[in-house]
Design a protein around this motif. Structure first.
Motif, PDB file in Angstrom:
ATOM      1  N   MET A  68       0.836  -1.209  -0.045  1.00  0.00           N
ATOM      2  CA  MET A  68      -0.046  -0.015  -0.082  1.00  0.00           C
ATOM      3  C   MET A  68       0.935   1.346  -0.062  1.00  0.00           C
ATOM      4  O   MET A  68       1.659   1.360   0.694  1.00  0.00           O
ATOM      5  N   THR A  69       0.442   2.344  -0.794  1.00  0.00           N
ATOM      6  CA  THR A  69       1.152   3.541  -0.644  1.00  0.00           C
ATOM      7  C   THR A  69       0.324   4.641  -0.093  1.00  0.00           C
ATOM      8  O   THR A  69      -0.749   4.915  -0.473  1.00  0.00           O
ATOM      9  N   SER A  70       0.962   5.200   0.862  1.00  0.00           N
ATOM     10  CA  SER A  70       0.018   6.317   1.717  1.00  0.00           C
ATOM     11  C   SER A  70      -0.046   7.574   1.084  1.00  0.00           C
ATOM     12  O   SER A  70       0.978   7.995   0.311  1.00  0.00           O
ATOM     13  N   HIS A  71      -0.952   8.224   0.848  1.00  0.00           N
ATOM     14  CA  HIS A  71      -1.365   9.269   0.262  1.00  0.00           C
ATOM     15  C   HIS A  71      -2.468  10.207   0.851  1.00  0.00           C
ATOM     16  O   HIS A  71      -3.349   9.594   1.445  1.00  0.00           O
ATOM     17  N   ARG A  72      -2.355  11.300   0.771  1.00  0.00           N
ATOM     18  CA  ARG A  72      -3.385  12.438   1.316  1.00  0.00           C
ATOM     19  C   ARG A  72      -4.169  13.122   0.217  1.00  0.00           C
ATOM     20  O   ARG A  72      -3.388  13.595  -0.625  1.00  0.00           O
ATOM     21  N   SER A  73      -5.593  13.083   0.225  1.00  0.00           N
ATOM     22  CA  SER A  73      -6.264  13.722  -0.606  1.00  0.00           C
ATOM     23  C   SER A  73      -6.053  15.433  -0.771  1.00  0.00           C
ATOM     24  O   SER A  73      -5.892  15.781   0.312  1.00  0.00           O
ATOM     25  N   GLU A  74      -5.573  15.870  -1.561  1.00  0.00           N
ATOM     26  CA  GLU A  74      -5.326  17.479  -1.695  1.00  0.00           C
ATOM     27  C   GLU A  74      -6.751  18.007  -1.801  1.00  0.00           C
ATOM     28  O   GLU A  74      -7.583  17.621  -2.698  1.00  0.00           O
ATOM     29  N   PRO A  75      -6.887  19.295  -1.470  1.00  0.00           N
ATOM     30  CA  PRO A  75      -8.064  20.126  -1.501  1.00  0.00           C
ATOM     31  C   PRO A  75      -8.234  20.245  -2.943  1.00  0.00           C
ATOM     32  O   PRO A  75      -9.475  20.249  -3.418  1.00  0.00           O
ATOM     33  N   GLY A  76      -7.138  20.449  -3.693  1.00  0.00           N
ATOM     34  CA  GLY A  76      -7.328  20.730  -5.104  1.00  0.00           C
ATOM     35  C   GLY A  76      -8.403  19.611  -5.932  1.00  0.00           C
ATOM     36  O   GLY A  76      -8.874  19.573  -7.024  1.00  0.00           O
ATOM     37  N   THR A  77      -8.298  18.160  -5.429  1.00  0.00           N
ATOM     38  CA  THR A  77      -8.942  16.951  -5.832  1.00  0.00           C
ATOM     39  C   THR A  77     -10.176  16.669  -5.329  1.00  0.00           C
ATOM     40  O   THR A  77     -11.294  16.166  -6.004  1.00  0.00           O
ATOM     41  N   LEU A  78     -10.145  17.241  -4.021  1.00  0.00           N
ATOM     42  CA  LEU A  78     -11.624  16.854  -3.370  1.00  0.00           C
ATOM     43  C   LEU A  78     -12.751  17.784  -3.436  1.00  0.00           C
ATOM     44  O   LEU A  78     -13.661  17.475  -3.952  1.00  0.00           O
ATOM     45  N   PHE A  79     -12.251  19.207  -3.436  1.00  0.00           N
ATOM     46  CA  PHE A  79     -13.179  20.245  -3.619  1.00  0.00           C
ATOM     47  C   PHE A  79     -14.202  20.496  -4.898  1.00  0.00           C
ATOM     48  O   PHE A  79     -15.184  20.846  -4.735  1.00  0.00           O
ATOM     49  N   PHE A  86      -7.890   4.629   5.639  1.00  0.00           N
ATOM     50  CA  PHE A  86      -7.712   5.467   6.788  1.00  0.00           C
ATOM     51  C   PHE A  86      -6.243   5.762   6.509  1.00  0.00           C
ATOM     52  O   PHE A  86      -5.220   4.967   6.531  1.00  0.00           O
ATOM     53  N   ASP A  87      -5.867   6.859   6.117  1.00  0.00           N
ATOM     54  CA  ASP A  87      -4.695   7.246   5.949  1.00  0.00           C
ATOM     55  C   ASP A  87      -4.139   8.408   6.802  1.00  0.00           C
ATOM     56  O   ASP A  87      -4.813   9.537   7.104  1.00  0.00           O
ATOM     57  N   VAL A  88      -2.844   8.279   7.556  1.00  0.00           N
ATOM     58  CA  VAL A  88      -2.191   9.112   8.428  1.00  0.00           C
ATOM     59  C   VAL A  88      -0.911   9.545   7.869  1.00  0.00           C
ATOM     60  O   VAL A  88       0.267   8.672   7.826  1.00  0.00           O
ATOM     61  N   PRO A  89      -0.765  10.499   6.775  1.00  0.00           N
ATOM     62  CA  PRO A  89       0.435  10.862   6.192  1.00  0.00           C
ATOM     63  C   PRO A  89       1.619  11.157   7.148  1.00  0.00           C
ATOM     64  O   PRO A  89       2.746  10.841   6.789  1.00  0.00           O
ATOM     65  N   ASP A  90       1.410  11.939   8.219  1.00  0.00           N
ATOM     66  CA  ASP A  90       2.628  12.179   9.241  1.00  0.00           C
ATOM     67  C   ASP A  90       3.164  10.948   9.851  1.00  0.00           C
ATOM     68  O   ASP A  90       4.498  10.974  10.221  1.00  0.00           O
ATOM     69  N   LEU A  91       2.570   9.836   9.876  1.00  0.00           N
ATOM     70  CA  LEU A  91       3.022   8.831  10.365  1.00  0.00           C
ATOM     71  C   LEU A  91       3.467   7.658   9.311  1.00  0.00           C
ATOM     72  O   LEU A  91       3.796   6.349   9.575  1.00  0.00           O
ATOM     73  N   SER A  92       3.281   7.923   8.082  1.00  0.00           N
ATOM     74  CA  SER A  92       3.381   7.197   6.782  1.00  0.00           C
ATOM     75  C   SER A  92       2.659   5.855   7.241  1.00  0.00           C
ATOM     76  O   SER A  92       3.013   4.696   6.868  1.00  0.00           O
ATOM     77  N   GLY A  93       1.518   5.959   7.612  1.00  0.00           N
ATOM     78  CA  GLY A  93       0.450   5.109   8.108  1.00  0.00           C
ATOM     79  C   GLY A  93      -0.756   4.789   7.263  1.00  0.00           C
ATOM     80  O   GLY A  93      -1.235   5.991   6.855  1.00  0.00           O
ATOM     81  N   GLU A  94      -1.263   3.600   7.067  1.00  0.00           N
ATOM     82  CA  GLU A  94      -2.397   3.476   6.318  1.00  0.00           C
ATOM     83  C   GLU A  94      -3.163   2.191   6.554  1.00  0.00           C
ATOM     84  O   GLU A  94      -2.507   1.077   7.027  1.00  0.00           O
ATOM     85  N   THR A  95      -4.318   2.033   6.727  1.00  0.00           N
ATOM     86  CA  THR A  95      -5.134   0.923   6.907  1.00  0.00           C
ATOM     87  C   THR A  95      -6.481   0.844   5.753  1.00  0.00           C
ATOM     88  O   THR A  95      -7.001   1.645   5.845  1.00  0.00           O
ATOM     89  N   ASP A  96      -6.497  -0.336   5.272  1.00  0.00           N
ATOM     90  CA  ASP A  96      -7.564  -0.667   4.382  1.00  0.00           C
ATOM     91  C   ASP A  96      -8.340  -1.769   5.041  1.00  0.00           C
ATOM     92  O   ASP A  96      -7.861  -2.614   5.631  1.00  0.00           O
ATOM     93  N   LEU A 151      -2.812  -3.316   7.194  1.00  0.00           N
ATOM     94  CA  LEU A 151      -2.047  -2.068   7.863  1.00  0.00           C
ATOM     95  C   LEU A 151      -0.751  -1.933   7.393  1.00  0.00           C
ATOM     96  O   LEU A 151      -0.004  -2.964   7.257  1.00  0.00           O
ATOM     97  N   GLU A 152      -0.230  -0.795   7.354  1.00  0.00           N
ATOM     98  CA  GLU A 152       0.988  -0.320   6.915  1.00  0.00           C
ATOM     99  C   GLU A 152       1.414   0.874   7.749  1.00  0.00           C
ATOM    100  O   GLU A 152       0.605   1.761   8.043  1.00  0.00           O
ATOM    101  N   PHE A 153       2.499   0.539   8.496  1.00  0.00           N
ATOM    102  CA  PHE A 153       2.925   1.510   9.539  1.00  0.00           C
ATOM    103  C   PHE A 153       4.338   1.434  10.122  1.00  0.00           C
ATOM    104  O   PHE A 153       5.185   0.660   9.725  1.00  0.00           O
ATOM    105  N   LEU A 154       4.797   2.530  10.764  1.00  0.00           N
ATOM    106  CA  LEU A 154       5.984   2.529  11.082  1.00  0.00           C
ATOM    107  C   LEU A 154       6.565   2.226  12.623  1.00  0.00           C
ATOM    108  O   LEU A 154       5.763   2.510  13.331  1.00  0.00           O
TER     109      LEU A 154
END
Length: 406
Positions: free
Chosen positions: A1-12, A223-233, A262-265
């Protein structure tokens, strides 16, 4: 899994397109077909907490005054509608100014009736703090993580479009998407982290008879947590059955299973894990002449600002009684227990119980006085046990719907 965060430019832009489409549907056709309305509202509350921050040692008692101003503005036609509800909550704690806050929010609801179904959009923006604690606030930080020992500003954006369709006279299909973006102002000192959470679910309901119904659903969440490089599907399925046992007694049960990846540090090293768990939702509701009773037991997986998913089991019991024509009483108990999903993150296990007892006396058709008592107890599993007693006195005003275009 690759962690990513939705940017406002793509969501809104996507959400704005849906809103614009629904609004166009509301006001399409003759301008006279659209009816505009306004529903004003306000509330003043005074509250006392004997341990406001739920500190296990050295808790602080506070008095506070809360003023809430809101107004629902909407437009509707025969087949569509849109409502916007801006709200401002002003919290002041004399002698404890560090808890003061001005908390704005706005909620949006839009719908379009189709030939055999409905297209709907719900959305909300909230800017509040981790100390916000209403009488029944399930989106509060207390409910989410229990980290309420200090004031931290937070912002929450929630968007939830859905589509429902009647396949036959007995079968209904629903497809929904929910996206939440939660951010905290001071992530370093609070131990809380920003995250995004997206849920996609498909549900099918089938009515066997006037009394019996079957249900089934499948969902996927990220569930994406960019600051911790974590992701849960999470992937899950649920199957349920509901029955109107009598005219005054109803019961339903749904049971399923979920699979989590889960992917986490861990000490700077990226790790993966899997977890499987049981899901269920059991509900019983009874309605008598003057009394309403309801009990619910639920287990689900939830994201948290602690940076990890938790398996949450909740038990809720409520009773409502009409004592007199203008006087109602409500008692509600909600207990939850949480355990960390997989091996990701720090220990977030905890138990929480909240008791609420409330009276509501209607002075006029638009004005009522509401005294309440709440008791809260939290066990953070090795990180301290704390409880809080709170007394509330509220004066609530909700105006009549005023039609602006008639």
């Amino acid at each position: 899994m690759t962690s990513h965060r939705s940017e406002p430019g793509t969501l809104f832009p996507c959400a704005s397109g849906v809103i614009a489409g629904l609004l166009a549907g509301v006001i399409s056709g003759a301008a006279s077909a659209a009816e505009w309305y306004l529903v004003p509202g306000a509330e003043v509350r005074t509250v006392y907490h004997d341990n406001f921050t739920l500190a296990s040692i050295g808790g602080r008692s506070v008095w506070g005054t809360l003023l809430e101003l809101q107004s629902e503005v909407g437009v509707r036609t025969e087949v569509s509608g849109l409502a916007l509800t801006p709200r401002l909550e002003i919290n002041r704690y004399p002698g404890d100014g560090e808890f003061d806050s001005n908390d704005p929010s706005v909620a949006l609801t839009a719908y379009r009736t189709l030939e055999r179904g409905e297209l709907r959009l719900d959305g909300a923006y909230t800017r509040d703090t981790t100390l916000r604690r209403g009488l029944d606030e399930t989106s509060s930080e207390l409910e989410s993580t229990g980290v309420v020992q200090r004031r931290v500003r937070r912002e929450r954006i929630h968007i939830s479009p859905s589509w429902s369709h009647a396949l036959t006279e007995r079968a209904d299909l629903r497809v929904g998407v929910a996206h939440t973006d939660l951010s905290y102002q001071d992530v370093g000192a609070s131990g809380l982290v920003d995250y995004t959470y997206t849920l996609v679910d498909v549900a099918l309901d089938y009515r066997l008879s006037e009394r019996d119904a079957l249900s089934g659903s499948v969902f996927f969440s990220r569930f994406d947590v960019p600051d911790l490089s974590g992701e849960t599907d999470d992937i899950g399925v649920l199957a349920g059955y509901g029955r109107a046992i009598t005219e005054w007694l109803r019961a339903s049960a749904a049971v399923g299973v979920r699979h989590s990846e889960l992917e986490f540090l861990d000490a700077g090293v990226s790790r993966t894990d899997t977890d499987v768990g049981l899901l269920f939702d059991l509900n019983v509701a009874a309605t008598y002449e003057l009394t309403e009773l309801e009990a619910n037991i639920n287990r689900s997986v939830s994201p948290t600002g602690g940076g990890s998913s938790v398996e949450r089991t909740t038990v809720t019991v409520s009773a409502k009684r009409k004592i007199a024509p203008r006087l109602n009483a409500v008692v509600r108990v909600r207990a939850l227990t949480e355990e960390l999903v997989g091996g990701a993150g720090q220990n977030r296990d905890r138990d929480l119980i909240r008791l609420r007892a409330q009276l509501a006396y209607r002075l006029t058709p638009t004005l009522r006085v509401v005294p309440s008592y709440t008791y809260t107890r939290q066990d953070r599993k090795g990180r301290g046990i704390a409880d809080d007693h709170a007394l509330w006195l509220a004066l609530e005003y909700r105006g009549r719907k005023r039609w602006l275009s008639r």
